[in-house]
Design an enzyme around this catalytic site. Structure first.
Site, PDB file in Angstrom:
ATOM      1  N   HIS A 129      16.249  -3.050   9.611  1.00 12.93           N
ATOM      2  CA  HIS A 129      15.228  -4.107   9.711  1.00 12.93           C
ATOM      3  C   HIS A 129      15.785  -5.528   9.620  1.00 12.93           C
ATOM      4  CE1 HIS A 129      12.774  -0.578   8.967  1.00 12.93           C
ATOM      5  NE2 HIS A 129      11.664  -1.273   9.156  1.00 12.93           N
ATOM      6  N   GLY A 180      15.350  -1.765  15.554  1.00 15.00           N
ATOM      7  CA  GLY A 180      14.586  -0.519  15.495  1.00 15.00           C
ATOM      8  C   GLY A 180      13.130  -0.753  15.196  1.00 15.00           C
ATOM      9  N   HIS A 258       5.907   5.136  16.162  1.00 17.33           N
ATOM     10  CA  HIS A 258       5.435   4.372  15.008  1.00 17.33           C
ATOM     11  C   HIS A 258       4.431   3.332  15.483  1.00 17.33           C
ATOM     12  CE1 HIS A 258       5.757   1.420  11.688  1.00 17.33           C
ATOM     13  NE2 HIS A 258       6.129   2.452  10.930  1.00 17.33           N
ATOM     14  N   GLU A 310       4.183   7.832  10.682  1.00 13.00           N
ATOM     15  CA  GLU A 310       3.356   6.628  10.566  1.00 13.00           C
ATOM     16  C   GLU A 310       2.870   6.201  11.946  1.00 13.00           C
ATOM     17  OE1 GLU A 310       6.065   3.963   8.420  1.00 13.00           O
ATOM     18  OE2 GLU A 310       4.873   4.329   6.627  1.00 13.00           O
ATOM     19  N   GLU A 326      -2.546   3.148   9.449  1.00 11.67           N
ATOM     20  CA  GLU A 326      -1.985   2.118   8.578  1.00 11.67           C
ATOM     21  C   GLU A 326      -2.684   0.778   8.786  1.00 11.67           C
ATOM     22  OE1 GLU A 326       2.288  -0.150   7.825  1.00 11.67           O
ATOM     23  OE2 GLU A 326       2.276   1.800   8.823  1.00 11.67           O
ATOM     24  N   CYS A 328      -1.478  -2.171   8.589  1.00 14.00           N
ATOM     25  CA  CYS A 328      -0.673  -3.034   9.455  1.00 14.00           C
ATOM     26  C   CYS A 328      -0.867  -2.702  10.929  1.00 14.00           C
ATOM     27  CB  CYS A 328       0.809  -2.916   9.097  1.00 14.00           C
ATOM     28  SG  CYS A 328       1.314  -3.867   7.647  1.00 14.00           S
ATOM     29  N   CYS A 394       4.262  -4.051   3.057  1.00 16.64           N
ATOM     30  CA  CYS A 394       4.021  -4.838   4.269  1.00 16.64           C
ATOM     31  C   CYS A 394       2.545  -5.171   4.460  1.00 16.64           C
ATOM     32  CB  CYS A 394       4.554  -4.100   5.492  1.00 16.64           C
ATOM     33  SG  CYS A 394       3.994  -2.379   5.617  1.00 16.64           S
ATOM     34  N   CYS A 395       1.657  -4.258   4.042  1.00 20.45           N
ATOM     35  CA  CYS A 395       0.238  -4.423   4.363  1.00 20.45           C
ATOM     36  C   CYS A 395      -0.455  -5.560   3.617  1.00 20.45           C
ATOM     37  CB  CYS A 395      -0.516  -3.113   4.135  1.00 20.45           C
ATOM     38  SG  CYS A 395       0.035  -1.754   5.193  1.00 20.45           S
TER      39      CYS A 395
END
Length: 630
Positions: A129, A180, A258, A310, A326, A328, A394-395
């Site tokens: 990331h 990625g 994803h 996910e 999710e 996000c 992250c959310c």
């Protein structure tokens, strides 16, 4: 072929929009007063901000940590642009100072790699990331500059982007890699739009064009390093589909992998299609959108049905109790549809944006703004609850930055057209035909469908006003200054188009009837056969154990009885609830008997349904969206 930019719309900037209604304004205030400060405390308590000090004996960062900080800065910046808060302004400035000190002389900025494994810089693009975190820092820098006109963070991220441009690209001496987890692609386009530096646009295009090409970059990379998630990824059936690198992006025809990565990629593809007028990218976006909307999206606007990946599985696979959806991903779906609206003002994009916003996004945060769902099931046995924070968090800041910037999603315009996509009370200030226009919007949406618009102009001006007619509404009515306006004769892609000379104090009234509707899913959605969902206007409903008999799976709706809508100001902050008579299976005679040759008896029961977004805000208990129908 008409050029893409010929029909381009631009979102009305956040600074030009005021939200003043009874539904969204309280939520935005909670976000400003409680959520953003609470998230800052979480960043402090979990060591994320301290990690920026790069001390060897300090907190050991996770690869994602910088992105959480960046999204918090972005959310705070949007909030500052609408409501100046000197304390928040100073907190953000203090964090920016830490980011500046953490930046290395060549421009590189990543706390994880700097502290944990500096020797692996740019060697694990598939898993670690690096570019994803860079993208969120760039988005934060752009938002902070637009909100405050300070260049402190913008200069930092420009230096970082300039360095990244020396590392990646088509030139022989550069890496042919890409991240990625997509994110930097859309961020670089935002940076280009603010700075007008063509290098950022070209770098974004490189990342998008290179994705999925052979020889495959990740195949070569993983020969030399064990990826951060290698043990997990080795269990995946198709890792290239997981990160959407299985084909070049223009050849992709199914939404796979994803879900958040997919949405961020498609956002960047839409942005790039506009900037370089690439019809092939737009065509790919349209193809992928049709696949998603027709086969892979929940009625709540949530996406992604599988926990392990996910993300997406196969067509019509939309389980309820085990759904992932999710938060996000729903936010990413709002981002993507909003971008598609600027390319093609088509109501189908506004419909999906609204569905996701009012249901799959809003369910991700508690009514008090302090707890979050990472995933959003459509059925629960009562064992799933929101949490204050997550190890991978992250959310929370993602939903916070969307709420803080919500004004940007209501209106768009081009030279001679103003478009209304969402019905949110307040006003928007436009420049149309070199005239200052203020468009006021007033309603009690989403509980009532009567929406009033008022025009404020200094002089008569001719322009088109396009108003979205939601796909859920079957009998919309429109009037201008009290005179009926025939929508059917003036409908374009789901928008009523009023083209006339406008004067000060002209008034438009839109009436959207909101009956309670029973919704049915495609017969191939095997989980929902002989089940219905309840929807009224844009709001999808659910039943909870606290309002109904606790064994919700035993409840069924007869096909005929009426379902009634009633506003309850004391329930869940003030909502319209839906009530009716249902039936439930009587379990008392069964005791410890597992099987019988006679069916269980049915009894009448009152059914109470509440908005899906508001579930799990009272005592714990089961929940269901899809209800058996007799």
């Amino acid at each position: 072929m008409q050029m893409i930019k010929d029909g381009q719309y631009k979102p009305l900037p956040l600074q030009n929009v005021e939200i003043n209604d009874t539904f969204w304004k309280p939520k935005i205030n909670i976000n400003r007063l409680h959520t953003i400060p609470f998230q800052y405390q979480q960043l402090i308590e979990t060591g994320r901000i301290a990690a920026l000090k790069l001390k060897k004996d300090g907190p050991v960062p996770h690869p994602f940590w910088d992105s959480d900080i960046a999204k918090w800065i972005e959310a705070g910046s949007y909030s500052l642009s609408k409501h100046y808060d000197p304390e928040l302004d100073q907190l953000i400035d203090d964090v920016i100072v830490l980011l500046g000190k953490a930046q290395e002389p060549d421009g590189y900025l990543n706390s994880y790699f700097t502290i944990v494994c500096p020797e692996n810089r740019w060697k694990d693009l598939r898993d670690s990331h690096e570019l994803y975190c860079a993208g969120h820092l760039i988005e934060a820098g752009v938002a902070h500059y637009i909100a405050t006109q300070k260049k402190s963070l913008l200069n930092i991220v420009c230096k970082y982007a300039d360095y990244i441009d020396t590392v990646f690209g088509p030139e022989p001496n550069k890496l042919k890699g890409y991240c990625g987890h997509q994110e930097i692609e859309l961020a670089l386009i935002k940076l280009y739009r603010v700075t007008k530096n063509d290098n950022y646009l070209k770098l974004s295009q490189f990342f998008i064009d290179e994705r999925g090409r052979e020889p495959h970059y990740f195949d070569e990379e993983q020969k030399h390093i064990k990826g951060y998630f290698d043990d997990l990824f080795r269990t995946f059936d198709n890792l290239k589909e997981y990160n959407q690198s299985h084909k070049p992006v223009r050849e992709q025809d199914q939404v796979v992998g994803h879900s958040v990565r997919a949405m961020y990629l498609y956002c960047a593809m839409a942005d790039l299609a506009l900037e370089i007028e690439d019809v092939s990218l737009l065509t790919a976006c349209e193809r992928l959108w049709n696949n998603l909307n027709g086969r892979k999206v929940y009625i709540t606007g949530g996406i992604g049905s599988e926990h392990k990946y996910e993300g997406f599985t196969f067509d019509y696979d939309l389980p309820n109790e085990t759904s992932y959806a999710e938060t996000c991903a729903a936010i990413g779906l709002v981002f993507w549809n909003h971008r598609m609206l600027q390319l093609d003002c088509d109501g189908k994009y506004a419909d999906l944006m609204e569905r996701s916003l009012y249901n799959g996004v809003l369910s991700g945060i508690s009514l008090d703004g302090k707890k979050y769902f990472y995933h959003n099931p459509l059925a629960s046995l009562g064992d799933i609850h929101r949490k204050e924070w997550f190890g991978v968090s992250c959310c929370p800041p993602n939903i916070s930055r969307l709420l803080a910037s919500l004004g940007e999603y209501i209106y768009s315009q081009n030279e001679n057209t103003v478009s209304v996509h969402l019905f949110i009370g307040g006003k928007g200030t436009f420049n149309v035909q070199n005239q200052n226009l203020v468009l006021y919007q007033k309603s009690n949406y989403p509980w009532e469908g009567d929406i009033d618009f008022t025009i404020e102009l200094n002089q008569e001006t001719e322009f088109k006003l396009k108003i979205h007619i939601p796909g859920w509404c079957k009998d919309a009515k429109l009037s201008v200054n009290g005179e009926t306006f025939n929508i059917e004769d003036h409908i374009e892609k789901g928008y009523a188009v009023i083209n006339r000379k406008w004067n000060n104090n002209d008034k438009i009234r839109l009436i959207l009837p909101m009956p309670v509707e029973r919704m049915y899913s495609h017969p191939d959605v095997r989980q929902n056969v002989n089940h219905v969902a309840i929807q009224r206007g844009p709001i999808v409903y659910c039943i909870e154990g606290t309002d109904n008999v606790n064994n919700l799976h035993s409840i069924s709706l007869p096909s005929n009885p009426e379902l009634k809508a009633e506003y309850d100001e004391n329930l869940l902050g003030g909502i319209v609830k839906v009530t009716g008579i249902a039936q439930h299976l009587d379990i008392k005679p069964w005791d410890d008997t597992l099987y019988k040759s006679v069916p269980p008896e049915e009894k009448h029961t009152e059914l109470v349904a509440v908005p899906y977004y508001a579930w799990d805000n009272r005592e714990p208990g089961p929940m269901r969206v899809w209800i058996s129908e007799k």
